[in-house]
Design an enzyme around this catalytic site. Structure first.
Site, PDB file in Angstrom:
ATOM      1  N   GLU A  35     -18.143  35.486 -26.229  1.00 17.67           N
ATOM      2  CA  GLU A  35     -17.897  33.778 -27.026  1.00 17.67           C
ATOM      3  C   GLU A  35     -17.697  33.706 -28.614  1.00 17.67           C
ATOM      4  O   GLU A  35     -16.062  33.322 -29.016  1.00 17.67           O
ATOM      5  CB  GLU A  35     -18.407  33.105 -27.247  1.00 17.67           C
ATOM      6  CG  GLU A  35     -18.419  32.645 -25.461  1.00 17.67           C
ATOM      7  CD  GLU A  35     -19.817  31.914 -24.424  1.00 17.67           C
ATOM      8  OE1 GLU A  35     -19.438  31.910 -23.169  1.00 17.67           O
ATOM      9  OE2 GLU A  35     -20.318  31.267 -25.637  1.00 17.67           O
ATOM     10  N   TYR A  36     -18.388  34.301 -28.963  1.00 18.63           N
ATOM     11  CA  TYR A  36     -18.617  34.727 -31.113  1.00 18.63           C
ATOM     12  C   TYR A  36     -16.646  35.201 -31.006  1.00 18.63           C
ATOM     13  O   TYR A  36     -16.475  34.961 -32.705  1.00 18.63           O
ATOM     14  CB  TYR A  36     -19.557  34.862 -31.097  1.00 18.63           C
ATOM     15  CG  TYR A  36     -19.489  35.606 -32.874  1.00 18.63           C
ATOM     16  CD1 TYR A  36     -19.402  36.447 -33.190  1.00 18.63           C
ATOM     17  CD2 TYR A  36     -20.426  33.990 -33.250  1.00 18.63           C
ATOM     18  CE1 TYR A  36     -19.728  36.376 -34.344  1.00 18.63           C
ATOM     19  CE2 TYR A  36     -20.783  34.353 -34.753  1.00 18.63           C
ATOM     20  CZ  TYR A  36     -20.141  35.283 -35.493  1.00 18.63           C
ATOM     21  OH  TYR A  36     -20.525  35.653 -37.024  1.00 18.63           O
ATOM     22  N   LEU A  83     -23.012  58.911 -21.856  1.00 15.27           N
ATOM     23  CA  LEU A  83     -23.713  60.401 -20.205  1.00 15.27           C
ATOM     24  C   LEU A  83     -22.845  59.703 -18.919  1.00 15.27           C
ATOM     25  O   LEU A  83     -22.446  58.789 -18.870  1.00 15.27           O
ATOM     26  CB  LEU A  83     -24.792  59.844 -19.571  1.00 15.27           C
ATOM     27  CG  LEU A  83     -25.961  60.537 -21.002  1.00 15.27           C
ATOM     28  CD1 LEU A  83     -27.422  59.825 -20.772  1.00 15.27           C
ATOM     29  CD2 LEU A  83     -25.632  62.363 -21.268  1.00 15.27           C
ATOM     30  N   GLU A 115     -35.451  63.625 -18.874  1.00  9.43           N
ATOM     31  CA  GLU A 115     -36.899  62.403 -19.556  1.00  9.43           C
ATOM     32  C   GLU A 115     -35.858  61.310 -19.011  1.00  9.43           C
ATOM     33  O   GLU A 115     -34.592  61.211 -18.590  1.00  9.43           O
ATOM     34  CB  GLU A 115     -36.559  62.953 -21.058  1.00  9.43           C
ATOM     35  CG  GLU A 115     -35.571  62.721 -21.164  1.00  9.43           C
ATOM     36  CD  GLU A 115     -34.992  62.854 -22.768  1.00  9.43           C
ATOM     37  OE1 GLU A 115     -35.655  63.654 -23.735  1.00  9.43           O
ATOM     38  OE2 GLU A 115     -34.043  64.186 -22.983  1.00  9.43           O
ATOM     39  N   LYS A 117     -34.595  57.547 -19.008  1.00 10.80           N
ATOM     40  CA  LYS A 117     -33.154  56.993 -19.402  1.00 10.80           C
ATOM     41  C   LYS A 117     -33.720  55.433 -20.096  1.00 10.80           C
ATOM     42  O   LYS A 117     -34.624  54.843 -19.226  1.00 10.80           O
ATOM     43  CB  LYS A 117     -31.674  57.546 -18.383  1.00 10.80           C
ATOM     44  CG  LYS A 117     -30.845  55.947 -19.261  1.00 10.80           C
ATOM     45  CD  LYS A 117     -29.040  56.365 -18.613  1.00 10.80           C
ATOM     46  CE  LYS A 117     -27.934  56.216 -19.620  1.00 10.80           C
ATOM     47  NZ  LYS A 117     -28.241  55.208 -20.380  1.00 10.80           N
ATOM     48  N   GLU A 175     -33.324  56.692 -29.233  1.00  6.52           N
ATOM     49  CA  GLU A 175     -33.558  54.997 -28.163  1.00  6.52           C
ATOM     50  C   GLU A 175     -34.915  54.295 -29.245  1.00  6.52           C
ATOM     51  O   GLU A 175     -35.993  54.838 -29.156  1.00  6.52           O
ATOM     52  CB  GLU A 175     -33.451  55.371 -26.521  1.00  6.52           C
ATOM     53  CG  GLU A 175     -33.464  53.757 -26.929  1.00  6.52           C
ATOM     54  CD  GLU A 175     -31.809  54.480 -26.091  1.00  6.52           C
ATOM     55  OE1 GLU A 175     -31.233  55.091 -26.686  1.00  6.52           O
ATOM     56  OE2 GLU A 175     -30.990  53.845 -25.274  1.00  6.52           O
ATOM     57  N   CYS A 426       5.945  46.708  -1.864  1.00  3.71           N
ATOM     58  CA  CYS A 426       4.680  45.608  -2.245  1.00  3.71           C
ATOM     59  C   CYS A 426       4.229  44.700  -3.365  1.00  3.71           C
ATOM     60  O   CYS A 426       3.306  45.685  -4.645  1.00  3.71           O
ATOM     61  CB  CYS A 426       3.565  46.643  -0.807  1.00  3.71           C
ATOM     62  SG  CYS A 426       2.503  45.315  -0.920  1.00  3.71           S
TER      63      CYS A 426
HETATM   64  S1  IVH Z   1     -28.536  61.743 -23.960  1.00  6.89           S
HETATM   65  C1  IVH Z   1     -25.682  63.504 -24.959  1.00  6.89           C
HETATM   66  N1  IVH Z   1     -31.169  60.933 -23.730  1.00  6.89           N
HETATM   67  O1  IVH Z   1     -28.113  55.722 -22.898  1.00  6.89           O
HETATM   68  C2  IVH Z   1     -25.868  62.114 -24.662  1.00  6.89           C
HETATM   69  N2  IVH Z   1     -29.653  59.262 -23.620  1.00  6.89           N
HETATM   70  O2  IVH Z   1     -25.515  56.007 -21.750  1.00  6.89           O
HETATM   71  C3  IVH Z   1     -26.450  61.172 -25.455  1.00  6.89           C
HETATM   72  N3  IVH Z   1     -30.702  56.849 -23.162  1.00  6.89           N
HETATM   73  O3  IVH Z   1     -26.001  56.381 -25.990  1.00  6.89           O
HETATM   74  C4  IVH Z   1     -27.886  61.164 -24.741  1.00  6.89           C
HETATM   75  N4  IVH Z   1     -32.057  57.140 -22.760  1.00  6.89           N
HETATM   76  O4  IVH Z   1     -28.418  55.695 -25.774  1.00  6.89           O
HETATM   77  C5  IVH Z   1     -29.901  60.461 -24.268  1.00  6.89           C
HETATM   78  N5  IVH Z   1     -32.973  60.230 -22.513  1.00  6.89           N
HETATM   79  C6  IVH Z   1     -32.010  60.014 -23.114  1.00  6.89           C
HETATM   80  C7  IVH Z   1     -31.570  58.646 -22.504  1.00  6.89           C
HETATM   81  C8  IVH Z   1     -30.594  58.456 -23.894  1.00  6.89           C
HETATM   82  C9  IVH Z   1     -31.333  56.711 -22.957  1.00  6.89           C
HETATM   83  C10 IVH Z   1     -29.046  56.183 -23.673  1.00  6.89           C
HETATM   84  C11 IVH Z   1     -28.659  56.893 -25.204  1.00  6.89           C
HETATM   85  C12 IVH Z   1     -26.823  56.824 -24.277  1.00  6.89           C
HETATM   86  C13 IVH Z   1     -26.722  56.066 -23.788  1.00  6.89           C
HETATM   87  C14 IVH Z   1     -25.659  56.715 -22.958  1.00  6.89           C
END
Ligand code: IVH
Length: 668
Positions: A35-36, A83, A115, A117, A175, A426
């Site tokens: 909206e901004y 990803l 690891e 996410k 992150e 169609c």
């Molecule tokens: S790898 C190699 N590892 O998820 C590609 N990303 O959906 C990039 N994220 O932009 C990152 N935990 O902000 C990686 N263990 C992790 C992660 C992670 C969170 C985030 C990251 C990325 C996004 C992609």
């Protein structure tokens, strides 16, 4: 000429200032980012269309106005990637197959890292000689915002690396997030919807003293350009840890997919005990030289994947079963549901996939069902929990004719999909193709979503793709439609103008030809040496069939579909009309000058050290053109095992021949 909307401009300025204050100073926004942004766009538009009348109004310069203008831009030395997602074990096996095929290795030759996410914000930290010099947000992956002043207030992030011999330069990525407990403490006034938003709001502070008070944490999960890298991702992260960079306590190595799934199940079980929000696991090929060879497809690395946690479910009732006709004519049954909130999202429709599925799960109108929603995918029905008691309706069957265009509905051999045969008559298919044409993955025209396409099509203002680029001529009609006005119309025209230069493979993909997804579109585009030859093909002046048949990776089904599409008169006309209105181009890949620059090269037989796809990518990076049929103009034939007729022909034509070893030496 339109009248200068002075009153509206004054209202806008007042409103932008008000929201800026809430956002930047009070950290308490009342409106969404979208909206901004729309206020800002409207303001910019008025300035653009009435430059002399608006000279004195410059709020964006003075107060920074837009978040993206607030921080200076930062061009990441190495692009920050996204990803791809895996939702199932099968997706993981496909991932493993893709990488092993690409590198021509066995599926179990790979070690992975794993690891969690983390649901936060990614940041790029640049250390020069061990000193943190810049911190930037991801932005669009290439250009982010410089947030160094705020990031140096985060205690988790060292300003100096704890090492006697720091690298000259390293980009450490990770992150930034807020833990669940800290979020509860911080969010007493319910300013933020979730910890992720709280972390974002805290990072984007004008005053870094405010950021300093926020409980921001950091965990590293990768790196960009780095000359002294170790040989594996895992070892590299362990080295970062020794330098004082936090890494995930859950970082593990795994030998194979079975191992990854074991880790996934363990973490999934204790998900609620983990202090911060996670939405899955990230797996990466551990060997860094393999990572380099695997490279990037689109915005994501080929060597990593996010394995998302399963979805959330809820129970509700099916009010009605309907059908939907897709852009390729597919007839999909959909369940209209009594609206229900699933994990924060209101769901009122669920796909039933196909008619076999309805029969298998015995789903009928009035039944109570469990609906599942996972990530961005359309919700679907898991099972029936209780059936409609009185007069349970009959099983829902496909109609004989299309409810939209009346064409016969056909069931194709070997397919579960039921299809409307009215491809070019169609309305539902035409609308579907138009929606696809402007969608995010295709031309990505902002402000022209499903709603607008439905409206403009139903009013006869857009009938085919080319009409999208002629909307200016219909200005008078459109600005008078309910919900539209001069400014939203101007915004749309601007957005369309910005998308007039189109890369050929994207253009081919955007046409929505059956079986032609992004990858096949690239392969088809590669068959045309330039835009002229693309046009001349659609003018019926040249033939492309044999080149397509000789393009590695293009199957007969795809080729047939493309050829069929291009043989239809109305399609040809449409493409030629479109090419008058847009500017097509062919993207040159970044190449380095080498001994084979400009040479035509062919690979034949089975290569043992790499796959054909990798060899092709490598050759193209070195400036060569990879062709598939041999002729006098071919420069080099690279032979793998069992090279047959091509080797014989090369000898006859006097084309120079090299074996795989010689090619590897040349290419390395
Ligand atoms: S790898 C190699 N590892 O998820 C590609 N990303 O959906 C990039 N994220 O932009 C990152 N935990 O902000 C990686 N263990 C992790 C992660 C992670 C969170 C985030 C990251 C990325 C996004 C992609």
């Amino acid at each position: 000429m339109e009248k200068f909307p002075k009153k509206r401009l004054q209202e806008l300025i007042k409103s932008i200032k008000y929201h800026n204050n809430l956002y930047y100073n009070d950290d308490n926004p009342e409106i969404s980012d979208a909206e901004y942004d729309s206020l800002i766009n409207e303001y910019k538009n008025i300035k653009k269309f009435f430059p002399s009348e608006t000279k004195e109004f410059n709020i964006l310069d003075k107060i920074g106005g837009q978040p993206s203008e607030l921080f200076s831009k930062f061009n990441h030395p190495t692009r920050m990637l996204s990803l791809d997602n895996a939702m199932s074990e099968q997706d993981l096996l496909n991932f493993q197959k893709k990488i092993s095929n690409f590198l021509n290795k066995n599926a179990d030759d790979f070690e992975f890292s794993s690891e969690p996410k983390i649901d936060g914000l990614s940041v790029n930290l640049i250390y020069k000689n061990g000193i943190l010099v810049t911190a930037a947000t991801r932005g669009d992956g290439q250009i982010g915002e410089n947030i160094t002043d705020n990031v140096i207030t985060i205690k988790d992030i060292p300003r100096l690396l704890k090492t006697k011999s720091p690298p000259a330069s390293v980009e450490i990525r990770g992150e930034i997030f807020i833990t669940k407990n800290d979020f509860i403490k911080l969010n007493t006034e319910n300013k933020f919807a979730n910890p992720r938003n709280a972390a974002a709001g805290s990072l984007r502070q004008l005053d870094s003293k405010v950021t300093a008070k926020r409980p921001l944490k950091f965990i590293a999960h990768g790196f960009g350009s780095f000359a002294e890298e170790k040989s594996s991702y895992y070892d590299q992260l362990i080295e970062f840890k020794s330098w004082g960079i936090p890494i995930s306590p859950f970082l593990k190595k795994a030998k194979n997919v079975a191992n990854l799934i074991k880790i996934y199940n363990e973490i999934n079980k204790k998900r609620s005990e983990i202090q911060y929000d996670i939405d899955g696991l990230v797996y990466k090929v551990n060997n860094l030289s393999y990572q380099n060879r695997l490279g990037i497809v689109g915005k994501s690395p080929r060597w990593a994947i996010a394995h998302k946690f399963a979805s959330e479910t809820a129970q509700t009732e099916i009010k009605k079963i309907d059908i939907q006709i897709g852009r390729t004519g597919s007839v999909t049954p959909v369940a209209r549901l009594k609206s229900i909130n699933i994990g924060g999202v209101l769901v009122s429709n669920a796909t039933l996939h196909n008619f076999e599925e309805i029969e298998k799960k015995d789903i009928r109108e009035g039944d109570t069902v469990i609906v599942e929603r996972a990530g961005d995918v359309i919700p679907h029905i898991l099972e029936v929990v209780s059936i409609h008691k009185k007069n349970r309706p009959k099983l829902f069957k496909p109609p004989n004719s299309c409810p939209i265009c009346n064409s016969p509905i056909v069931i194709e051999p070997d397919e579960v999909v039921v299809r409307c045969s009215g491809t070019y008559v169609c309305d539902a298919q035409k609308i579907g193709r138009l929606k696809h044409f402007v969608s995010r993955s295709a031309l990505d025209i902002e402000g022209l979503g499903d709603k607008q396409i439905n409206l403009l099509y139903n009013k006869g203002l857009i009938k085919d793709y080319a009409d999208i680029f002629d909307l200016e001529a219909k200005r008078d009609v459109i600005v008078n439609i309910d919900g539209w006005g001069t400014l939203s119309f101007n915004n749309l025209i601007n957005a369309i103008d910005q998308k007039k230069k189109i890369e050929l493979s994207k253009f081919i993909y955007s046409l929505g030809i059956r079986f032609v997804g992004q990858i096949n579109a690239k392969l088809i585009a590669s068959a045309f040496s330039n835009i002229k030859s693309f046009r001349s093909f659609f003018e019926g002046k040249s033939n492309i069939l044999s080149t397509l048949e000789n393009t590695d990776g293009l199957g007969p089904k795809v080729i047939q579909s493309f050829i069929e599409y291009s043989s239809i008169k109305s399609n040809k006309e449409q493409i030629l009309k479109l090419t008058q209105k847009v500017e097509l181009f062919i993207k040159k890949i970044d190449t380095v000058k080498s001994k084979i620059t400009g040479k035509k090269i062919i690979f034949t037989g089975t290569l043992s050290s790499m796959s054909r796809a990798e060899a092709k990518t490598k050759a193209e990076k070195l400036g060569a053109k990879v062709v598939s049929s041999i002729s006098k103009s071919t420069d080099i034939l690279v032979t793998g095992e069992n090279s047959g007729s091509k080797l014989k022909k090369a000898k006859e034509l006097g084309v120079s021949v090299m074996n795989e070893k010689e090619w590897s030496n040349l290419a390395s």
